[in-house]
Motif scaffolding. Structure first.
Motif, PDB file in Angstrom:
ATOM      1  N   ASP A 180       0.827  -1.212   0.000  1.00  0.00           N
ATOM      2  CA  ASP A 180       0.000   0.000   0.000  1.00  0.00           C
ATOM      3  C   ASP A 180       0.860   1.261   0.000  1.00  0.00           C
ATOM      4  O   ASP A 180       0.542   2.248  -0.676  1.00  0.00           O
ATOM      5  CB  ASP A 180      -0.937   0.018   1.205  1.00  0.00           C
ATOM      6  CG  ASP A 180      -2.029  -1.039   1.125  1.00  0.00           C
ATOM      7  OD1 ASP A 180      -2.265  -1.592   0.028  1.00  0.00           O
ATOM      8  OD2 ASP A 180      -2.647  -1.310   2.178  1.00  0.00           O
ATOM      9  N   GLY A 181       1.956   1.241   0.756  1.00  0.00           N
ATOM     10  CA  GLY A 181       2.866   2.387   0.785  1.00  0.00           C
ATOM     11  C   GLY A 181       3.502   2.638  -0.566  1.00  0.00           C
ATOM     12  O   GLY A 181       3.643   3.782  -1.002  1.00  0.00           O
ATOM     13  N   HIS A 183      -3.086  -5.124  -6.440  1.00  0.00           N
ATOM     14  CA  HIS A 183      -2.120  -4.774  -5.400  1.00  0.00           C
ATOM     15  C   HIS A 183      -2.781  -4.310  -4.103  1.00  0.00           C
ATOM     16  O   HIS A 183      -2.276  -4.611  -3.025  1.00  0.00           O
ATOM     17  CB  HIS A 183      -1.187  -3.660  -5.884  1.00  0.00           C
ATOM     18  CG  HIS A 183      -0.471  -3.968  -7.144  1.00  0.00           C
ATOM     19  ND1 HIS A 183       0.340  -5.084  -7.288  1.00  0.00           N
ATOM     20  CD2 HIS A 183      -0.429  -3.320  -8.328  1.00  0.00           C
ATOM     21  CE1 HIS A 183       0.850  -5.098  -8.515  1.00  0.00           C
ATOM     22  NE2 HIS A 183       0.384  -4.042  -9.169  1.00  0.00           N
ATOM     23  N   VAL A 184      -3.893  -3.574  -4.205  1.00  0.00           N
ATOM     24  CA  VAL A 184      -4.410  -2.875  -3.014  1.00  0.00           C
ATOM     25  C   VAL A 184      -5.812  -3.265  -2.561  1.00  0.00           C
ATOM     26  O   VAL A 184      -6.197  -2.941  -1.440  1.00  0.00           O
ATOM     27  CB  VAL A 184      -4.338  -1.341  -3.213  1.00  0.00           C
ATOM     28  CG1 VAL A 184      -2.895  -0.895  -3.408  1.00  0.00           C
ATOM     29  CG2 VAL A 184      -5.209  -0.881  -4.379  1.00  0.00           C
ATOM     30  N   LYS A 239     -11.306  -7.841  -3.408  1.00  0.00           N
ATOM     31  CA  LYS A 239     -11.448  -8.138  -4.839  1.00  0.00           C
ATOM     32  C   LYS A 239     -10.353  -9.103  -5.311  1.00  0.00           C
ATOM     33  O   LYS A 239     -10.612 -10.005  -6.115  1.00  0.00           O
ATOM     34  CB  LYS A 239     -11.403  -6.845  -5.648  1.00  0.00           C
ATOM     35  CG  LYS A 239     -11.669  -7.050  -7.120  1.00  0.00           C
ATOM     36  CD  LYS A 239     -11.762  -5.713  -7.855  1.00  0.00           C
ATOM     37  CE  LYS A 239     -12.060  -5.923  -9.324  1.00  0.00           C
ATOM     38  NZ  LYS A 239     -12.182  -4.655 -10.050  1.00  0.00           N
ATOM     39  N   ALA A 240      -9.142  -8.931  -4.791  1.00  0.00           N
ATOM     40  CA  ALA A 240      -8.021  -9.769  -5.224  1.00  0.00           C
ATOM     41  C   ALA A 240      -8.180 -11.226  -4.806  1.00  0.00           C
ATOM     42  O   ALA A 240      -7.610 -12.114  -5.446  1.00  0.00           O
ATOM     43  CB  ALA A 240      -6.711  -9.203  -4.680  1.00  0.00           C
ATOM     44  N   LYS A 241      -8.974 -11.492  -3.760  1.00  0.00           N
ATOM     45  CA  LYS A 241      -9.211 -12.883  -3.350  1.00  0.00           C
ATOM     46  C   LYS A 241      -9.818 -13.696  -4.489  1.00  0.00           C
ATOM     47  O   LYS A 241      -9.574 -14.895  -4.613  1.00  0.00           O
ATOM     48  CB  LYS A 241     -10.136 -12.936  -2.135  1.00  0.00           C
ATOM     49  CG  LYS A 241      -9.479 -12.522  -0.846  1.00  0.00           C
ATOM     50  CD  LYS A 241     -10.471 -12.567   0.302  1.00  0.00           C
ATOM     51  CE  LYS A 241      -9.837 -12.045   1.581  1.00  0.00           C
ATOM     52  NZ  LYS A 241     -10.801 -11.996   2.693  1.00  0.00           N
ATOM     53  N   ASP A 242     -10.630 -13.040  -5.328  1.00  0.00           N
ATOM     54  CA  ASP A 242     -11.266 -13.700  -6.464  1.00  0.00           C
ATOM     55  C   ASP A 242     -10.509 -13.478  -7.767  1.00  0.00           C
ATOM     56  O   ASP A 242     -10.976 -13.871  -8.834  1.00  0.00           O
ATOM     57  CB  ASP A 242     -12.710 -13.189  -6.621  1.00  0.00           C
ATOM     58  CG  ASP A 242     -13.567 -13.548  -5.424  1.00  0.00           C
ATOM     59  OD1 ASP A 242     -13.377 -14.637  -4.860  1.00  0.00           O
ATOM     60  OD2 ASP A 242     -14.425 -12.716  -5.050  1.00  0.00           O
ATOM     61  N   GLY A 243      -9.358 -12.839  -7.685  1.00  0.00           N
ATOM     62  CA  GLY A 243      -8.559 -12.534  -8.875  1.00  0.00           C
ATOM     63  C   GLY A 243      -7.672 -13.687  -9.290  1.00  0.00           C
ATOM     64  O   GLY A 243      -7.730 -14.788  -8.732  1.00  0.00           O
ATOM     65  N   PRO A 244      -6.815 -13.434 -10.253  1.00  0.00           N
ATOM     66  CA  PRO A 244      -5.999 -14.503 -10.834  1.00  0.00           C
ATOM     67  C   PRO A 244      -4.950 -15.104  -9.897  1.00  0.00           C
ATOM     68  O   PRO A 244      -4.455 -16.195 -10.149  1.00  0.00           O
ATOM     69  CB  PRO A 244      -5.318 -13.823 -12.021  1.00  0.00           C
ATOM     70  CG  PRO A 244      -5.330 -12.370 -11.696  1.00  0.00           C
ATOM     71  CD  PRO A 244      -6.569 -12.134 -10.888  1.00  0.00           C
ATOM     72  N   GLY A 282      -5.159 -13.448  -4.173  1.00  0.00           N
ATOM     73  CA  GLY A 282      -4.839 -12.438  -3.170  1.00  0.00           C
ATOM     74  C   GLY A 282      -4.065 -11.306  -3.810  1.00  0.00           C
ATOM     75  O   GLY A 282      -3.749 -11.347  -5.001  1.00  0.00           O
ATOM     76  N   THR A 283      -3.769 -10.305  -3.019  1.00  0.00           N
ATOM     77  CA  THR A 283      -3.006  -9.169  -3.547  1.00  0.00           C
ATOM     78  C   THR A 283      -1.546  -9.581  -3.760  1.00  0.00           C
ATOM     79  O   THR A 283      -1.018 -10.455  -3.076  1.00  0.00           O
ATOM     80  CB  THR A 283      -3.077  -7.957  -2.593  1.00  0.00           C
ATOM     81  OG1 THR A 283      -2.729  -8.378  -1.273  1.00  0.00           O
ATOM     82  CG2 THR A 283      -4.451  -7.327  -2.588  1.00  0.00           C
TER      83      THR A 283
END
Length: 150
Positions: A32-33, A45-46, A50-55, A58-59
């Protein structure tokens, strides 16, 4: 940690693996920084939910965040305390073979790939491999160049 205080020491170590650093966890706070500093707020990244369901499930760290950690990760492996100025000259090649999921650990291995004498000093080429704990492919492979101006 290996410390070089003379140019002759560097030349003698040409081609050697300088060492491997300790494992460091990549945290969401660090990601995040970096997003804040660079303006890159892409959801992979952040946005943790949403990233849990991404490719990637996770982030992930920004590739350039991983690359930017090379000087910090490298300071526990070697030091250049040669006389004169030390300048980052550039990067010859960078690849990001595998994403770094937040919560994973990375570490750096550095090889002194080349030491070339120049009229103004020395050009040092370093090969960096950032591995991810438990992964076959590295997070990043980069060849950086430093100018040493006595």
């Amino acid at each position: 940690m290996r410390t070089f205080t003379t140019f002759d020491e560097l030349i003698a170590a040409n081609g050697e693996v300088l060492g491997t650093g300790d494992w460091v966890e990549i945290t969401q706070e660090r990601v995040d920084g970096f997003a804040e500093a660079t303006g890159d707020h892409q959801w992979i990244h952040v946005d943790v939910e949403k990233a849990k369901d991404g490719p990637f499930g996770g982030t992930i760290a920004h590739g350039y965040l991983t690359l930017s950690l090379i000087p910090w990760l490298g300071q526990s492996i070697f030091g250049l305390e040669t006389p004169g100025a030390k300048l980052n000259y550039g990067v010859n090649k960078v690849r990001f073979p595998h994403p770094v999921l937040v919560g994973r650990r990375i570490r750096l291995t550095v090889t002194l790939a080349d030491v070339a004498e120049l009229p103004s000093g020395y050009q040092v080429t370093l090969k960096h491999v950032i591995e991810i704990d438990g992964e076959d492919k590295p997070a990043a492979v980069a060849e950086t160049v430093v100018l040493l101006l006595p």
